[in-house]
Motif scaffolding. Sequence first.
Motif: not given
Length: 75
Positions: A60-72
């Motif tokens: 998350v810190r490196r930007g490899e994955i988002p903190i959470a999925d975008e809300p629908k």
Amino acid sequence: MTSVLTPRLRECLVHARDGLTAIQIGDAMGLSYRTVNQYLSDCYRRLGARNRTQAVSIAVRRGEIPIADEPKPPA
């Protein structure tokens, strides 16, 4: 910054971020339990992490994955 994780490893780590077990990740990704554990171990090695929580935090810190999925959006 260039990504150290493949798209498939990022997908696995996103499921781990969401609290899924290795068996649940395998079901979601169409993989065996052993393959999921190998993917997670590869994530740890590539990110320099000691465990799942640390791997998610680093990713998350490196930007490899988002903190959470975008809300629908509402239907």
